[in-house]
Design a protein around this motif. Structure first.
Motif, PDB file in Angstrom:
ATOM      1  N   THR A   1     -10.861  -2.125   0.479  1.00  0.00           N
ATOM      2  CA  THR A   1     -11.444  -1.592  -0.750  1.00  0.00           C
ATOM      3  C   THR A   1     -11.921  -2.755  -1.610  1.00  0.00           C
ATOM      4  O   THR A   1     -11.112  -3.479  -2.194  1.00  0.00           O
TER       5      THR A   1
ATOM      6  N   GLY B   1      -3.261  13.400  -6.657  1.00  0.00           N
ATOM      7  CA  GLY B   1      -4.163  14.245  -5.889  1.00  0.00           C
ATOM      8  C   GLY B   1      -5.468  13.581  -5.545  1.00  0.00           C
ATOM      9  O   GLY B   1      -6.519  14.232  -5.479  1.00  0.00           O
ATOM     10  N   THR B   2      -5.437  12.273  -5.303  1.00  0.00           N
ATOM     11  CA  THR B   2      -6.648  11.522  -4.968  1.00  0.00           C
ATOM     12  C   THR B   2      -6.485  10.861  -3.596  1.00  0.00           C
ATOM     13  O   THR B   2      -5.413  10.882  -2.991  1.00  0.00           O
ATOM     14  N   THR B   3      -7.556  10.263  -3.121  1.00  0.00           N
ATOM     15  CA  THR B   3      -7.565   9.692  -1.778  1.00  0.00           C
ATOM     16  C   THR B   3      -8.015   8.245  -1.815  1.00  0.00           C
ATOM     17  O   THR B   3      -8.542   7.752  -2.827  1.00  0.00           O
ATOM     18  N   HIS B   4      -7.829   7.562  -0.671  1.00  0.00           N
ATOM     19  CA  HIS B   4      -8.292   6.178  -0.571  1.00  0.00           C
ATOM     20  C   HIS B   4      -9.801   6.085  -0.777  1.00  0.00           C
ATOM     21  O   HIS B   4     -10.301   5.087  -1.311  1.00  0.00           O
ATOM     22  N   GLY B   5     -10.526   7.108  -0.363  1.00  0.00           N
ATOM     23  CA  GLY B   5     -11.970   7.096  -0.542  1.00  0.00           C
ATOM     24  C   GLY B   5     -12.393   7.112  -1.996  1.00  0.00           C
ATOM     25  O   GLY B   5     -13.533   6.734  -2.320  1.00  0.00           O
ATOM     26  N   GLN B   6     -11.522   7.531  -2.877  1.00  0.00           N
ATOM     27  CA  GLN B   6     -11.823   7.572  -4.310  1.00  0.00           C
ATOM     28  C   GLN B   6     -11.321   6.336  -5.059  1.00  0.00           C
ATOM     29  O   GLN B   6     -11.538   6.226  -6.267  1.00  0.00           O
ATOM     30  N   LEU B   7     -10.654   5.419  -4.352  1.00  0.00           N
ATOM     31  CA  LEU B   7      -9.981   4.315  -5.042  1.00  0.00           C
ATOM     32  C   LEU B   7     -10.946   3.460  -5.847  1.00  0.00           C
ATOM     33  O   LEU B   7     -10.670   3.120  -7.005  1.00  0.00           O
TER      34      LEU B   7
ATOM     35  N   ASP C   1      -0.215   4.501  -1.939  1.00  0.00           N
ATOM     36  CA  ASP C   1      -0.253   5.824  -1.318  1.00  0.00           C
ATOM     37  C   ASP C   1       0.523   6.839  -2.157  1.00  0.00           C
ATOM     38  O   ASP C   1       0.107   8.000  -2.303  1.00  0.00           O
TER      39      ASP C   1
ATOM     40  N   THR D   1       0.822  -1.210   0.000  1.00  0.00           N
ATOM     41  CA  THR D   1       0.000   0.000   0.000  1.00  0.00           C
ATOM     42  C   THR D   1       0.856   1.261   0.000  1.00  0.00           C
ATOM     43  O   THR D   1       0.365   2.337  -0.355  1.00  0.00           O
TER      44      THR D   1
ATOM     45  N   LEU E   1      -1.519   7.742  -5.298  1.00  0.00           N
ATOM     46  CA  LEU E   1      -2.677   8.552  -4.919  1.00  0.00           C
ATOM     47  C   LEU E   1      -2.244   9.983  -4.614  1.00  0.00           C
ATOM     48  O   LEU E   1      -2.903  10.951  -5.020  1.00  0.00           O
ATOM     49  N   GLY E   2      -1.117  10.131  -3.899  1.00  0.00           N
ATOM     50  CA  GLY E   2      -0.606  11.469  -3.622  1.00  0.00           C
ATOM     51  C   GLY E   2      -0.184  12.188  -4.883  1.00  0.00           C
ATOM     52  O   GLY E   2      -0.424  13.394  -5.041  1.00  0.00           O
TER      53      GLY E   2
END
Length: 482
Positions: free
Chosen positions: A392, A302-308, A295, A291, A298-299
């Protein structure tokens, strides 16, 4: 009530279980890491306080039938006869012994040791750390009574009993045939004169009764120690038969398969961890990717785990031709091959690629890395899965498709604490007067079946991944192949 303590690197967790395996309560508290650069250390007293605190929180004044301790493996925890630190604990992430390991790899010592024990050397394991201290801080070793691992120190502080189990004793000094320390392994690292620091190895698991001098546990409470967190999680997930495996999708990928023999002639990579049964070993290939690579991307996007989940749904299988290698660790990779020069990459990019394609390509590559490790470890049977990356659903389905087999989601929470309790009762059930039903305790939370069409697609994509790994390794060696 049975209590499992899982003393992680950054979090202390305790879980209380009923006799049927139902989770009654879970408590956790953070634990800090200190040092800078290659130096990664922990305060032993802080760790012991954290352990006592979470045990007290889940027991709420009741006396459990058993407290079973597991936790982070490797590292070096130097303590006196009372379990008090003679210096800060050296974490398994500590890199000060890296130069020694590089020298042993270059002169063949590391390979010879693998042929003897079935375990590789890495800077954060006990052997290299002991050797570094012997050269740089011999007074610390002179002042210590025991060079232990984290869970062993907690057990010593709770019970006054000095010892370790076969899993933590395995790396790097255990002779898998005699199930005792190999004197020539110590000699190979120049540590024969420090053999007395190694704790005695219990045939099953160390056992003692709490002396009541540590907050959180009443006098006389039975306490067992081990196995450490990797094999404890496997037990908690019901992974006990040869060919069966466990994939832990965490910061790194911890891939384990149960084997009945130690492959001393195999490529020197990974570990063979001893268990209570002489004919069972955990073949562990812990990759550096996981992960942490997710991470990073995602960084970057500009996205987050909630958007995966939405990102994975927005890009088709194969990520519209974008492919990745997930080797983002500055120290390279350690499983299923060892290469300090390993580096990540994206290929197949053009102006039509978007952030969803980058995220999916990285998620697919991490799943390919897991398959690579599990195949190298000898997976032929059932596969369980646990860890933060399993939260997820879309990525979990992707893992099932890439691995081409159903995934048994380990019963939660805290499979490590669950496995520690199961191992403790299995080892000392007659003394405790309790026996547990392992099938009931390890009923999976869910079973994720792969899609046949996706399996066929990813079989071809995995072959391409292996080709890209091979060609990348040639580039990492440089134009002269050195």
């Amino acid at each position: 009530m049975f209590v499992g303590l899982d003393m992680g690197t950054s979090v202390a967790k305790a879980a209380a279980f009923a006799e049927d395996g139902t989770t009654l309560r879970v408590e956790s508290t953070p634990v800090s890491l200190g040092g800078q650069g290659e130096r990664v250390e922990q305060d032993v007293e802080e760790v012991v306080r954290a352990a006592a605190g979470v045990i007290a929180a889940v027991t709420e004044g009741r006396t459990p039938a058993l407290v079973a301790v597991t936790g982070q493996g490797d590292g070096l925890w130097l303590v006196d006869a009372e379990g008090r630190a003679v210096r800060p604990a050296m974490s398994w992430m500590d890199g000060r012994a890296g130069g020694l390991v590089a020298g042993w790899m270059a002169d063949g010592t590391a390979t010879r040791l693998y042929r003897r024990t079935g375990n590789v050397l890495f800077p954060g394991s006990a052997g290299p750390l002991l050797a570094w201290l012997d050269r740089n801080e011999p007074a610390s070793l002179d002042a210590a009574a025991t060079a232990a691992c984290c869970k062993d120190v907690i057990h010593l502080r709770l019970t006054g009993e000095r010892g370790t189990d076969l899993s933590d004793a395995s790396v790097p000094f255990l002779d898998p045939r005699t199930r005792d320390y190999a004197p020539d392994a110590l000699t190979a690292l120049g540590l024969e004169h420090r053999a007395g620091l190694l704790p005695p190895i219990a045939a099953t698991l160390p056992y003692g009764e709490a002396h009541g001098r540590t907050d959180g546990l009443s006098r006389g409470t039975p306490v067992t120690c081990g196995p450490y967190d990797l094999p404890a999680c496997a037990i908690g997930a019901g992974v006990t038969e040869p060919g069966d495996g466990l994939l832990t999708v965490g910061t790194t990928l911890a891939c384990q398969v149960v084997v009945d023999t130690v492959g001393l002639d195999a490529e020197p990579v990974g570990f063979h961890l001893g268990t209570a049964r002489p004919d069972r070993h955990m073949r562990a290939l812990p990759a550096m990717t996981g992960t942490v690579a997710l991470d990073w991307v995602l960084g970057l996007t500009g996205t987050t785990h909630g958007q995966l989940s939405d990102l994975l749904d927005a890009s088709p299988r194969g990520a519209r031709g974008v492919a990745a290698l997930p080797y983002l660790s500055p120290s390279g990779e350690r499983a299923p091959f060892v290469d300090p020069a390993a580096r990540a990459e994206f290929t197949g990019l053009d102006l039509r690629a978007d952030r969803a394609d980058l995220v999916r390509a990285m998620c697919e590559s991490i799943a390919f890395a897991a398959r690579h490790c599990l195949e190298a470890a000898g997976l032929t049977g059932r596969l369980a899965v646990c860890g933060g990356g399993t939260r997820t659903p879309a990525w979990l389905r992707l893992f099932a498709d890439v691995l081409g087999r159903p995934l048994r989601v380990a019963r939660g929470p805290e499979p490590g604490a669950r496995g520690a309790v199961m191992a403790g009762v299995a080892a000392h059930g007659d003394t405790l007067g309790h026996h547990l039903d392992p099938v009931r305790w390890t009923i999976p939370e869910a079973v994720i079946d792969p899609s046949p069409a996706a399996v066929a697609f990813y079989d071809e994509a995995y072959a391409d991944y292996l080709f890209r790994v091979t060609t990348a390794r040639e580039r990492w060696r440089g134009p002269t192949g050195s």
